[in-house]
Design an enzyme around this catalytic site. Structure first.
Site, short mmCIF file in Angstrom:
data_model
loop_
_atom_site.label_atom_id
_atom_site.label_comp_id
_atom_site.label_asym_id
_atom_site.label_seq_id
_atom_site.Cartn_x
_atom_site.Cartn_y
_atom_site.Cartn_z
N SER A 88 2.51 3.73 7.40
CA SER A 88 1.77 4.96 7.71
C SER A 88 1.34 5.05 9.18
O SER A 88 1.40 6.12 9.78
CB SER A 88 0.55 5.07 6.81
OG SER A 88 -0.31 3.95 6.97
N ARG A 97 -8.04 -8.22 4.78
CA ARG A 97 -7.01 -8.81 3.93
C ARG A 97 -6.33 -10.04 4.55
O ARG A 97 -5.27 -10.46 4.12
CB ARG A 97 -5.93 -7.76 3.63
CG ARG A 97 -6.42 -6.50 2.95
CD ARG A 97 -5.31 -5.88 2.11
NE ARG A 97 -5.47 -4.46 1.86
CZ ARG A 97 -6.41 -3.91 1.08
NH1 ARG A 97 -7.30 -4.67 0.48
NH2 ARG A 97 -6.45 -2.60 0.93
N ARG A 131 -4.46 3.72 3.81
CA ARG A 131 -5.69 3.35 3.08
C ARG A 131 -6.60 4.54 2.90
O ARG A 131 -7.28 4.65 1.88
CB ARG A 131 -6.41 2.21 3.81
CG ARG A 131 -5.64 0.92 3.68
CD ARG A 131 -6.35 -0.24 4.33
NE ARG A 131 -5.49 -1.41 4.34
CZ ARG A 131 -5.74 -2.50 5.04
NH1 ARG A 131 -6.83 -2.58 5.78
NH2 ARG A 131 -4.90 -3.52 5.00
N CYS A 134 -6.93 -6.73 -3.26
CA CYS A 134 -5.68 -6.71 -4.04
C CYS A 134 -5.69 -7.69 -5.21
O CYS A 134 -4.65 -7.95 -5.82
CB CYS A 134 -4.50 -6.99 -3.11
SG CYS A 134 -4.44 -5.84 -1.71
N LYS A 189 4.51 -9.46 4.29
CA LYS A 189 3.60 -8.34 4.54
C LYS A 189 2.46 -8.84 5.39
O LYS A 189 1.72 -9.75 5.01
CB LYS A 189 3.09 -7.78 3.21
CG LYS A 189 2.07 -6.67 3.40
CD LYS A 189 1.69 -6.04 2.08
CE LYS A 189 0.63 -4.98 2.26
NZ LYS A 189 0.27 -4.33 0.99
N GLU A 232 7.80 -17.37 3.21
CA GLU A 232 7.40 -16.40 2.18
C GLU A 232 8.65 -15.84 1.48
O GLU A 232 8.68 -15.73 0.25
CB GLU A 232 6.60 -15.23 2.80
CG GLU A 232 5.15 -15.55 3.13
CD GLU A 232 4.25 -15.59 1.90
OE1 GLU A 232 4.75 -15.45 0.76
OE2 GLU A 232 3.03 -15.78 2.08
N CYS A 267 -5.29 -2.90 -5.33
CA CYS A 267 -6.31 -2.42 -4.38
C CYS A 267 -6.71 -0.96 -4.55
O CYS A 267 -7.83 -0.59 -4.25
CB CYS A 267 -5.88 -2.70 -2.94
SG CYS A 267 -4.39 -1.84 -2.41
N LYS A 289 7.15 -5.91 6.31
CA LYS A 289 6.25 -4.78 6.49
C LYS A 289 5.11 -5.15 7.40
O LYS A 289 4.51 -6.20 7.19
CB LYS A 289 5.72 -4.37 5.11
CG LYS A 289 4.67 -3.30 5.12
CD LYS A 289 4.07 -3.16 3.75
CE LYS A 289 2.94 -2.16 3.84
NZ LYS A 289 2.25 -2.02 2.60
N TYR A 311 8.05 7.46 5.52
CA TYR A 311 7.41 8.75 5.29
C TYR A 311 8.26 9.90 5.84
O TYR A 311 7.96 11.06 5.60
CB TYR A 311 6.00 8.75 5.91
CG TYR A 311 5.12 7.72 5.23
CD1 TYR A 311 4.52 8.01 4.01
CD2 TYR A 311 4.96 6.44 5.78
CE1 TYR A 311 3.77 7.06 3.35
CE2 TYR A 311 4.20 5.48 5.12
CZ TYR A 311 3.61 5.80 3.91
OH TYR A 311 2.88 4.84 3.25
C1 PBG Z 1 -1.13 -1.86 -1.19
C2 PBG Z 1 -0.31 -1.32 -0.08
C3 PBG Z 1 -0.67 -1.00 1.24
C4 PBG Z 1 0.44 -0.41 1.82
C5 PBG Z 1 1.46 -0.43 0.87
N1 PBG Z 1 0.98 -1.02 -0.29
C6 PBG Z 1 -1.97 -1.09 1.92
C7 PBG Z 1 -2.56 -2.40 2.24
O1 PBG Z 1 -2.01 -3.46 1.98
O2 PBG Z 1 -3.69 -2.36 2.74
C8 PBG Z 1 0.51 0.14 3.22
C9 PBG Z 1 1.54 1.19 3.42
C10 PBG Z 1 1.41 2.00 4.66
O3 PBG Z 1 0.53 1.79 5.52
O4 PBG Z 1 2.22 2.92 4.80
N2 PBG Z 1 -1.55 -3.17 -1.05
#
Ligand code: PBG
Length: 313
Positions: free
Chosen positions: A265, A208, A196, A126, A186, A224, A118, A239, A304
Site C-alpha cells: 500500500s 510488529r 492498516r 497477528c 515479510k 524463512e 490482525c 513483501k 493495487y
Molecule cells: C496482515 C497484512 C498486512 C499487509 C498484508 N497483510 C499488514 C501488516 O502486516 O501490518 C500489508 C499490505 C499492504 O500494506 O499493502 N498482517
C-alpha cells in the site's frame, strides 16, 4: 565482443516494434493479484481507490467488472464488525471473508485469502497476546483454523501473513491439498501504513518487529523461505517489493518454487501522492515499478494497480 563503432546498442531501440521484440520482461494480467477489502459496508477511498472497502453485495458487482476487464486473481482481506482478544471473527464460518468467498463462487476469479488475525483482534496483533507478547505456538491453532474456514468457504489458495514460526506446517497438516502462498519474507515495514488504515489493523500497542523481519536482513529471508518450503509452501512471497528487489532476486536464484512479491500500500500511495501533485506520471511510474518487480525475479505480483493495469495493457 566488438566495441563501438561496430557495436551500437541504440540499433534495437529505434522503434516500438524493435524494442518490443527484444524486451526481456513483460507484464501479463494473468500474473497479477488484486487485493480487495470487504467489510460491513462500502467505504470508497477517493485518494487511494484500490484501498476502498466493499460490502459483500458491492464486492460481487465490483468483481463482475474485474472479470470483464480481464483481472484473473484477487486476494481478500476482511474487516469484521466486531473484534476480540483472540480474533475469533477470522475463523467464523459466517465471517466477512467466508461470506465474500461464497458470494464470489462461480465468478471464475482465482480467490486467494490473506490468513492473519490482525484485522480481527482488538489489540491489532497477528496472534494471541500472553504477558504482553504475541504467543507463537498458541497462535498457530487459530491461524490454521482460519485457513480451514477459508477453504471450506471456497478459497483456491491461502496466504498466511502473520510471520509466526511454524504456521505453514500448521496449515499444511490441516489442508494437505490446498495451495499455500506463504508471505515468507515479510518485513516490519513502514510501507504498510495505508493498508492498516484501510483494514483497521494497526497494533494498539508496540509494533510488529517481534515477528516480522528486520529490513536489514537478506540471509535471514532465505532461511524463512527455506523453512516455508520445508513446511509445505507452494509459493513463497517477498513483501514489500520495491525496497526489497535484492531479496526477490536472491530468493529467485535459490528456489525453484513460484515466487510472489507484494507491491504494498505504501508503494502505491507514494506514486499516487506524487502524481496528485503533478510530480510524476502515475501510469508510467506504476508500469516501471511493476516491470522492475518482475525483472528482479517475481513470477506473481500482488498489486493495487491490477485493475488499472487491465486498462493500461
Ligand atoms: C496482515 C497484512 C498486512 C499487509 C498484508 N497483510 C499488514 C501488516 O502486516 O501490518 C500489508 C499490505 C499492504 O500494506 O499493502 N498482517
Amino acid at each position: 565482443m566488438s566495441a563501438f563503432p561496430e557495436t551500437r546498442l541504440r540499433r534495437l531501440r529505434r522503434t516500438d516494434g524493435l524494442r518490443a521484440l527484444v524486451r526481456e520482461t513483460s507484464l501479463g494480467l494473468d500474473k497479477f493479484v488484486l487485493p480487495l477489502f470487504v467489510g460491513p459496508d462500502t467505504k470508497p477511498n477517493p485518494a487511494l481507490p484500490a484501498l476502498g472497502r466493499f460490502s459483500v453485495d458491492d464486492l460481487v458487482r465490483e468483481t463482475e467488472e474485474l472479470v470483464r476487464l480481464g483481472v484473473s486473481a484477487v486476494i481478500l482481506f476482511g474487516i469484521p464488525e466486531e473484534k476480540d482478544d483472540e480474533g475469533s471473527g477470522a475463523w467464523d464460518a459466517d465471517g466477512i471473508v467466508q461470506r465474500a468467498l461464497r458470494a464470489l463462487d462461480g465468478t471464475g476469479l482465482v480467490r486467494l485469502t490473506d490468513v492473519c488475525l490482525c484485522e480481527y483482534t482488538s489489540h491489532g496483533h497477528c496472534g494471541v497476546i500472553r504477558d504482553g507478547e504475541v504467543a507463537n505456538d498458541e497462535s498457530l491453532d487459530l491461524i490454521a483454523r482460519t485457513a480451514v474456514s477459508h477453504v471450506e468457504a471456497g478459497a483456491d489458495a491461502v496466504c498466511p501473513s502473520d510471520m509466526m514460526d511454524g504456521r505453514v506446517a500448521a496449515i499444511r497438516e490441516e489442508l494437505p491439498e490446498t495451495p499455500i502462498v506463504s508471505y515468507s519474507a515479510k518485513y516490519a515495514s513502514a510501507f504498510y501504513g495505508p493498508f492498516r488504515e484501510a483494514a483497521e489493523s494497526a497494533p494498539a500497542f508496540g509494533d510488529r518487529r517481534g515477528y516480522q523481519m528486520d529490513p536489514a536482513n537478506v540471509r535471514e529471508a532465505l532461511r524463512e523461505c527455506e523453512l516455508d518450503v520445508a513446511e509445505g509452501a507452494d509459493v513463497i512471497m517477498v513483501k514489500p517489493a520495491l525496497p526489497y528487489l535484492d531479496v526477490i532476486r536472491a530468493a529467485r536464484e535459490r528456489f525453484d518454487l513460484p515466487l510472489a512479491a507484494y507491491n504494498v500500500s505504501g508503494e502505491y500511495a507514494m506514486v499516487k501522492a506524487a502524481a496528485a501533485r503533478g510530480w510524476l506520471d502515475e501510469q508510467t511510474a506504476a508500469l516501471e515499478s511493476l516491470t522492475a518487480i518482475k525483472r528482479a525475479g517475481a513470477d506473481v505480483v500482488v498489486s493495487y494497480w491490477t485493475k488499472d493495469l487491465a486498462a493500461w495493457l
